[in-house]
Design a protein around this motif. Structure first.
Motif, PDB file in Angstrom:
ATOM      1  N   ALA A 197      25.425   9.119  47.859  1.00 45.64           N
ATOM      2  CA  ALA A 197      24.273   9.369  48.729  1.00 45.64           C
ATOM      3  C   ALA A 197      23.132  10.063  47.986  1.00 45.64           C
ATOM      4  N   GLY A 198      23.274  10.219  46.668  1.00 43.68           N
ATOM      5  CA  GLY A 198      22.192  10.799  45.871  1.00 43.68           C
ATOM      6  C   GLY A 198      22.174  12.310  45.819  1.00 43.68           C
ATOM      7  N   CYS A 199      23.291  12.942  46.144  1.00 41.46           N
ATOM      8  CA  CYS A 199      23.384  14.399  46.085  1.00 41.46           C
ATOM      9  C   CYS A 199      23.902  14.841  44.717  1.00 41.46           C
ATOM     10  N   ARG A 200      23.468  16.023  44.285  1.00 40.65           N
ATOM     11  CA  ARG A 200      24.030  16.636  43.084  1.00 40.65           C
ATOM     12  C   ARG A 200      25.177  17.561  43.485  1.00 40.65           C
ATOM     13  N   LEU A 201      26.273  17.481  42.745  1.00 41.41           N
ATOM     14  CA  LEU A 201      27.458  18.272  43.072  1.00 41.41           C
ATOM     15  C   LEU A 201      27.536  19.533  42.224  1.00 41.41           C
ATOM     16  N   GLY A 204       8.439  19.288  42.960  1.00 37.23           N
ATOM     17  CA  GLY A 204       7.808  18.318  43.841  1.00 37.23           C
ATOM     18  C   GLY A 204       8.637  17.929  45.048  1.00 37.23           C
ATOM     19  N   THR A 205       9.791  18.551  45.230  1.00 39.78           N
ATOM     20  CA  THR A 205      10.637  18.236  46.384  1.00 39.78           C
ATOM     21  C   THR A 205      11.073  19.518  47.077  1.00 39.78           C
ATOM     22  N   LEU A 206      11.442  19.372  48.339  1.00 43.36           N
ATOM     23  CA  LEU A 206      12.119  20.460  49.034  1.00 43.36           C
ATOM     24  C   LEU A 206      13.583  20.463  48.605  1.00 43.36           C
ATOM     25  N   THR A 207      14.143  21.644  48.458  1.00 42.43           N
ATOM     26  CA  THR A 207      15.547  21.755  48.067  1.00 42.43           C
ATOM     27  C   THR A 207      16.410  21.996  49.301  1.00 42.43           C
ATOM     28  N   MET A 208      17.327  21.060  49.528  1.00 42.68           N
ATOM     29  CA  MET A 208      18.300  21.208  50.602  1.00 42.68           C
ATOM     30  C   MET A 208      19.640  21.537  49.963  1.00 42.68           C
ATOM     31  N   ASN A 209      20.132  22.744  50.203  1.00 40.22           N
ATOM     32  CA  ASN A 209      21.446  23.142  49.711  1.00 40.22           C
ATOM     33  C   ASN A 209      22.461  23.034  50.841  1.00 40.22           C
ATOM     34  N   VAL A 264      18.948  17.120  47.270  1.00 37.92           N
ATOM     35  CA  VAL A 264      20.107  17.703  47.950  1.00 37.92           C
ATOM     36  C   VAL A 264      21.150  18.150  46.936  1.00 37.92           C
ATOM     37  N   ASN A 265      21.550  19.408  47.045  1.00 37.07           N
ATOM     38  CA  ASN A 265      22.623  19.977  46.236  1.00 37.07           C
ATOM     39  C   ASN A 265      23.799  20.297  47.145  1.00 37.07           C
ATOM     40  N   VAL A 266      24.989  19.892  46.732  1.00 35.81           N
ATOM     41  CA  VAL A 266      26.203  20.151  47.511  1.00 35.81           C
ATOM     42  C   VAL A 266      27.056  21.166  46.764  1.00 35.81           C
ATOM     43  N   TRP A 267      27.401  22.251  47.452  1.00 34.86           N
ATOM     44  CA  TRP A 267      28.174  23.341  46.867  1.00 34.86           C
ATOM     45  C   TRP A 267      29.534  23.405  47.550  1.00 34.86           C
TER      46      TRP A 267
END
Length: 336
Positions: A254-258, A187-192, A237-240
């Protein structure tokens, strides 16, 4: 009996000014060798070689994949045959060096369907530097031109690299990646987001120009969320990156997954499959963006962007471009 010197002089007379300029610039270091080589081949001056190959690099995987893609692009643009030279050494090996190199080869699959450079062809391979030094001396020779990369050509002609991307993506899709997890939220857009750390820092003596601070990255994430919200879309948002979680607390807040120090191939695959990809100043990011058909946010780097990538230079202009791209996407039309 023909005078070979007279023949050479006669051949020189018919060269166009643009070819001579390309040759002259290369000899004094004023133009990328691969760009000058492409010009000479297009004007049928150098040798009309049988084909080209890309080999000799031993740096990171992203840079080597980009090098091969640049060779495919030059071959396509000039009508030459591409001869695939499999990777022989990839830096930053995890485990056995040979296995690591083979993983990169099979993961991107760039040699699929291409002619292979055979051992018996070694004597026929000539570096483009030698061809450019004295192009007329190689007329009539059966040879394969080689270089470590042809990015000087693709940097000058980004449309050439865009022209081969459908085939590059097809090859990439042929290798099995079913074991790799894509970290999408339904249900969301994925921002990597690729955050370059590890060997890059703000005070690094050589690589500080490849560092982007957290504040700038977080501002881009915020802008992307706002732009999506304006279209009635949600973004996860996923942070790599690499490093200690304590250094990335601002992203979590900020609600990002690491995703830190993860498998490199899982990282690349997630970046390549992004709805929105925020690139780092990195060859790995660049290659992932070439594979990506979503929205790519590009920060100024030594390799220029594809025409549809969004440049992060003027914040207002970047935000407007992102809003427009998301509006197109919300109507179901692929970006780019």
């Amino acid at each position: 009996m023909d005078d070979p010197h007279r023949s050479a002089r006669a051949a020189m007379i018919v060269l166009s000014p643009s070819v001579l300029l390309a040759w002259a610039r290369t000899r004094i270091g004023g133009a990328p060798q691969s760009l000058a080589f492409a010009r000479l081949v297009k004007h049928d001056v150098a040798t009309s070689p049988r084909g080209i190959t890309c080999r000799g690099k031993d740096d990171g995987g992203g840079a080597q994949v980009h090098a091969v893609i640049s060779a495919l692009a030059l071959a396509h643009a000039t009508g030459l045959t591409y001869y695939h030279s499999p990777f022989t050494s990839i830096a930053h090996a995890e485990g056995d060096a040979a296995d690591w190199t083979e993983k990169w080869e099979s993961f991107f699959n760039l040699g699929h369907g291409e002619k292979r450079l055979r051992a018996e062809q070694e004597a026929e391979c000539v570096p483009i530097k030698r061809l450019l030094k004295s192009p007329l001396l190689w007329r009539g020779h059966e040879l394969i031109a080689e270089a470590e990369h042809f990015t000087g050509f693709t940097d000058a002609d980004v449309e050439a690299i865009a022209a081969v991307l459908p085939d590059v993506r097809r090859k990439y899709a042929l290798s099995d990646k079913s074991a790799l997890t894509l970290y999408n939220v339904p249900g969301t857009l994925t921002m990597n987001v690729h955050v370059r750390r590890g060997d890059v820092s703000a005070d690094h003596p050589y690589h500080s120009n490849r560092f982007t601070g957290d504040d700038a990255i977080l501002e881009t994430i915020r802008s992307a969320r706002e732009a999506a919200q304006a279209q009635g879309l949600a973004v996860s948002v996923n942070v790599w990156s690499q490093g200690d979680r304590a250094d990335f607390l601002a992203y979590e807040e900020a609600g990002c997954r690491l995703f830190l120090d993860t498998d490199i191939f899982e990282t690349v695959h997630n970046l390549a499959q992004s709805d929105i990809l925020l690139m780092a100043k990195s060859s790995l990011s660049f290659v992932a963006a070439l594979l990506n058909d979503g929205i790519c946010l590009y920060e100024d780097f030594w390799h220029p962007p594809l025409p549809h990538w969004i440049k992060l230079q003027n914040p207002a202009a970047s935000s407007a471009a992102l809003r427009d791209a998301l509006a197109v996407r919300s109507r179901g039309t692929p970006a780019g």
